[in-house]
Motif scaffolding. Structure first.
Motif: not given
Length: 317
Positions: A218, A222, A238, A240-241, A244, A248
């Motif tokens: 996860t 970032d 996750d 919501d991966e 997300n 990005r």
């Protein structure tokens, strides 16, 4: 022949030394007299839970280095006496933790002459995983920035070397005592995951290789630059991966290693050029497979664990 088998799932103690009929190679297959066979996390996961395989009794092992004993109909690549190494088709082709094993001829390639069977037996599954992630999936190129988690582990330490062979700038994560080892593999930077959040130490990477999943997977989103790719070896946790990653502008892939003749030839070429070597944490005789599993499950090993076959036993039954 001798084989390490289990009748139930459970702790390392479920592994037993058994005598089984020696297999015969069918069409397009070869019979290999095993000299060494690597041990991987997938072995102890299958031992304890079955994972992808629901059949018992079960002989584990996908890594093979040995000598061709016989060839089946239609095989043109090898003949008896050839030294070969390779990975049996994952997961159904399992069975290398034995004195003999059969597999598709094209799952193998010739063992480089300048490494022994222990070195060769350590490579196939872990090196193919790293190669298929870095080269086939991420298509890493010269100058790109690559972050490799667990860089001192079985896959990780080979991935560092493969990424460097592609001309990448390599950043690895490892515990502090293993930093010198990871740097010796060619890593340009090493981050202590115990004391540092890697997101504070690195940004704008083109590829992340994640053998761990969970929170590591996860958080790895970032540090990727737009257009980057995260290749994980375990499924996401996750929900919501996907959203997300899309936000990005990055790609996420979950890789399951595949038997690959061309990939094994590429790995052999890297070995022969001096660009790739397996670090051997320990080698155990086949009869001590349970001890090898117990060591692997500590999670504190560096590089690979290998099982070796005593060629003097002569168990052909």
């Amino acid at each position: 022949m001798c084989a390490i088998s289990q009748n139930v799932h459970g702790a390392p103690e479920v592994l037993n030394e058994t005598v089984q009929p020696r297999p015969e190679p069918g069409p397009s297959r070869i019979l290999v007299a095993v000299r060494a066979a690597g041990l991987n996390p997938t072995d102890w996961k299958h031992r304890s839970s079955g994972l992808f395989l629901d059949r018992l009794p079960l002989v584990l092992g996908w890594d093979v280095s040995g000598v061709v004993e016989a060839v089946g109909y239609g095989v043109t690549l090898f003949e008896p006496g050839d030294e070969v190494f390779g990975m049996l088709p994952y997961p159904q082709g399992v069975g290398s933790h034995a004195e003999y094993v059969t597999g598709p001829a094209r799952a193998f390639t010739r063992k480089p002459a300048d490494i022994d069977h222990v070195q060769a037996g350590a490579l196939p599954l872990a090196a193919l995983t790293a190669y298929q992630a870095i080269v086939d999936t991420a298509e890493v190129r010269t100058g790109q920035r690559v972050l490799i988690h667990a860089a001192a582990g079985g896959v990780g330490h080979l991935a560092v070397q493969i990424a460097k062979s592609r001309g990448a700038y390599v950043i690895g994560t490892a515990s502090g005592p293993k930093h010198d080892f990871v740097r010796s593999l060619g890593a340009d930077e090493v981050i202590d995951y115990r004391t540092t959040d890697f997101r504070d130490a690195v940004q704008d990477v083109d590829m992340v290789l994640d053998p761990l999943s969970g929170d590591t997977r996860t958080r790895s989103l970032d540090v990727l630059r737009p257009g980057g790719v995260l290749v994980s070896l375990l499924p996401p946790t996750d929900p919501d991966e996907a959203a997300n990653a899309a936000a990005r502008g990055v790609r996420v892939e979950t890789l399951l290693v595949e038997a690959d003749h061309a990939g094994m030839k590429a790995i052999a070429d890297l070995v022969e050029s001096g660009a790739l070597r397996a670090h051997i944490e320990a080698a155990f005789p086949l009869s001590d497979a349970a001890k090898a599993h117990a060591l692997g499950e500590t999670g504190r090993t560096t590089g690979k664990i290998v099982l070796t076959v005593d060629t003097g036993r002569g168990s052909d039954a």
